[in-house]
Enzyme design. Structure first.
Site, mmCIF file in Angstrom:
data_model
loop_
_atom_site.group_PDB
_atom_site.id
_atom_site.type_symbol
_atom_site.label_atom_id
_atom_site.label_comp_id
_atom_site.label_asym_id
_atom_site.label_seq_id
_atom_site.Cartn_x
_atom_site.Cartn_y
_atom_site.Cartn_z
ATOM 1 N N SER A 72 0.848 -1.191 0.000
ATOM 2 C CA SER A 72 0.000 0.000 0.000
ATOM 3 C C SER A 72 0.885 1.243 0.000
ATOM 4 O O SER A 72 1.604 1.489 0.983
ATOM 5 C CB SER A 72 -0.904 -0.006 1.241
ATOM 6 O OG SER A 72 -1.356 1.310 1.489
ATOM 7 N N GLY A 126 -13.286 6.488 4.841
ATOM 8 C CA GLY A 126 -14.283 6.581 5.907
ATOM 9 C C GLY A 126 -15.182 7.804 5.814
ATOM 10 O O GLY A 126 -15.814 8.183 6.791
ATOM 11 N N ASP A 176 -22.600 -0.257 -3.178
ATOM 12 C CA ASP A 176 -21.279 0.373 -3.282
ATOM 13 C C ASP A 176 -20.426 -0.302 -4.348
ATOM 14 O O ASP A 176 -19.816 0.353 -5.188
ATOM 15 C CB ASP A 176 -20.544 0.301 -1.935
ATOM 16 C CG ASP A 176 -21.296 1.039 -0.846
ATOM 17 O OD1 ASP A 176 -22.279 1.740 -1.169
ATOM 18 O OD2 ASP A 176 -20.914 0.906 0.330
HETATM 19 P P1 ADP Z 1 -15.461 4.017 3.314
HETATM 20 O O1 ADP Z 1 -15.656 2.801 2.491
HETATM 21 O O2 ADP Z 1 -16.720 4.753 3.582
HETATM 22 O O3 ADP Z 1 -14.408 4.935 2.793
HETATM 23 P P2 ADP Z 1 -14.601 2.052 5.205
HETATM 24 O O4 ADP Z 1 -14.323 2.097 6.645
HETATM 25 O O5 ADP Z 1 -15.600 1.080 4.718
HETATM 26 O O6 ADP Z 1 -14.957 3.539 4.746
HETATM 27 O O7 ADP Z 1 -13.266 1.728 4.406
HETATM 28 C C1 ADP Z 1 -12.085 2.448 4.691
HETATM 29 C C2 ADP Z 1 -10.924 1.478 4.772
HETATM 30 O O8 ADP Z 1 -10.577 1.013 3.446
HETATM 31 C C3 ADP Z 1 -9.662 2.114 5.290
HETATM 32 O O9 ADP Z 1 -9.621 2.103 6.698
HETATM 33 C C4 ADP Z 1 -8.595 1.216 4.690
HETATM 34 O O10 ADP Z 1 -8.454 0.023 5.426
HETATM 35 C C5 ADP Z 1 -9.180 0.838 3.337
HETATM 36 N N1 ADP Z 1 -8.695 1.751 2.275
HETATM 37 C C6 ADP Z 1 -9.421 2.510 1.451
HETATM 38 N N2 ADP Z 1 -8.639 3.208 0.591
HETATM 39 C C7 ADP Z 1 -7.373 2.868 0.870
HETATM 40 C C8 ADP Z 1 -6.086 3.250 0.358
HETATM 41 N N3 ADP Z 1 -5.983 4.159 -0.612
HETATM 42 N N4 ADP Z 1 -5.001 2.686 0.885
HETATM 43 C C9 ADP Z 1 -5.112 1.783 1.881
HETATM 44 N N5 ADP Z 1 -6.273 1.389 2.418
HETATM 45 C C10 ADP Z 1 -7.399 1.925 1.943
HETATM 46 MG MG MG Z 2 -16.828 1.126 3.065
#
Ligand code: ADP
Ligand code: MG
Length: 393
Positions: A72, A126, A176
């Site tokens: 990542s 988030g 989604d």
């Molecule tokens: P949402 O889907 O509403 O943005 P979620 O809590 O469902 O919120 O998902 C967020 C999670 O997805 C982050 O905490 C991370 O684990 C993962 N995530 C999303 N985008 C990335 C990214 N660009 N790099 C690493 N992890 C990511």
């Molecule tokens: Mg989500």
């Protein structure tokens, strides 16, 4: 969309991490939902679209039978795993979405081999824009191409949803992931959450644009209130079934049918049901407004949706109400509403493009004064869903 220099950075990172060149690049966007809130689990309609913020993967086969390595870029962290006997990691964070997609693809019949990948995103995490779905769908799309798996777009969405259920522990609906793969540029699509039938509609915003304002609050009520609302909808269905035996979910009830038996429901259950049946109708009316290019009508439907979510369904919060109320007297904001499950997250605003900067400045200042919180603003446009792209030379 990531700026171009990010691609070369990702490519260099791939080279450093894995001493090889990536073979392909896959992209999947986050999403908005224009209207249709708390309708999904009532078998109703939603109207999402994919946005210009996405997660991008670069991938290559690594010649191993089942060793995979994923890095990542945003977290500066990596995970290494075998394709055999996958299971979720405790406190795995982003890693679980990766493991989940690899596991669920295989459960759906895919033969995977070892691969390496780096990824990076610009979907705010988030904030209710589904960065998690973007992450899952980008990887699923990339692996589908890398190993020529032949999964359809809908199958990739379903696999990604299962990854979220079983590896992130979030029992989300299909919206989604569906939006992340099925989105089209400048279009939203009406999704029937019962049959998964969908139809695209043009989002011709003329001199207006969509602007998200992140309240940056997340009230802890969200989980319990969600379950409570689901139960109240079920209670409503169980009563209404006596009068309309064909009823499976609130989707099957019209506002007129509900009102005919209003007195058989408790006051609170009636209000919950009224939100759902009206919101389903609002999705249909929004589609008509879009087809007729009637933006003021679209705006007023957004306000109606917010008021219903706030007063009938009671899933808003003071911060979201404040942000929506602030716009009501501004004639170049055509509409606004809370977006997502509620108790925090973003409001969606339909605003005259030329006034955007001035608006963000003034509403930010007002919000800061009222709540001591600096909001975040995201301008969004609608773009194509998940796809594979050539790696820029
Ligand atoms: P949402 O889907 O509403 O943005 P979620 O809590 O469902 O919120 O998902 C967020 C999670 O997805 C982050 O905490 C991370 O684990 C993962 N995530 C999303 N985008 C990335 C990214 N660009 N790099 C690493 N992890 C990511
Ligand atoms: Mg989500």
């Amino acid at each position: 969309m990531l700026p171009l220099q990010h691609y070369s950075h990702m490519q260099q990172t791939f080279l450093q991490q894995f001493k090889a060149e990536p073979q392909l690049m896959s992209v999947a966007p986050g999403r908005i939902n224009l209207i249709g809130e708390h309708t999904d689990y009532n078998d109703g309609f939603v109207l999402p679209g994919a946005i210009d913020k996405c997660v991008t993967f670069m991938l290559a086969e690594n010649g191993e039978a089942d060793l995979c390595r994923v890095y990542s870029v945003d977290m500066n962290e990596s995970v290494e795993f075998s394709l055999q006997a996958l299971s979720p990691m405790e406190n795995g964070g982003w890693r679980n979405y990766i493991l989940g997609v690899a596991a669920e693809l295989q459960l759906a019949g895919a033969s995977l081999r070892g691969f390496d990948a780096t990824f990076k995103g610009d979907v705010p995490l988030g904030a209710g824009l589904s960065s998690s779905a973007a992450l899952e769908c980008a990887l699923a799309t990339g692996l589908n191409a890398l190993f020529d798996l032949g999964f359809s777009q809908v199958e990739l969405a379903t696999v990604s949803q299962m990854a979220e259920h079983h590896y992130a522990g979030v029992k989300c609906g299909i919206m989604d992931q569906f939006a992340s793969v099925m989105g089209k540029k400048d279009q939203v699509f009406r999704l029937d959450c019962r049959t998964l039938e969908y139809a695209h509609f043009p989002l011709d915003l003329q001199e207006y644009q969509l602007l998200l304002l992140d309240s940056c609050v997340e009230h802890s009520l969200a989980g319990t209130a969600y379950n409570e609302r689901r139960n109240q909808c079920e209670v409503g269905v169980n009563v209404l079934k006596h009068f309309y035996p064909e009823t499976l979910k609130l989707r099957d009830i019209s506002p007129e049918q509900l009102n005919a038996y209003k007195t058989t429901l408790s006051e609170v259950v009636y209000r919950r049901c009224l939100h759902v049946v009206n919101e389903n109708e609002r999705v249909q009316r929004t589609c008509e407004a879009l087809t007729a290019h009637e933006l003021p009508l679209l705006g007023s439907l957004l306000y109606q949706s917010h008021d219903s979510l706030s007063k009938l369904y009671e899933v808003s919060c003071p911060e979201l109400d404040f942000l929506v109320d602030y716009t009501r007297s501004i004639d170049w904001v055509l509409g606004a509403r809370m977006m997502g499950g509620g108790f925090g997250g973003c409001t969606l605003n339909l605003i005259l493009s030329s006034e955007k900067d001035r608006f963000v400045e003034s509403i930010s200042a007002a919000y800061l004064r009222e709540y001591g919180i600096q909001l975040k603003a995201y301008a969004v446009s609608l773009e194509d869903g998940a796809h594979v792209k050539p790696i820029p030379a």
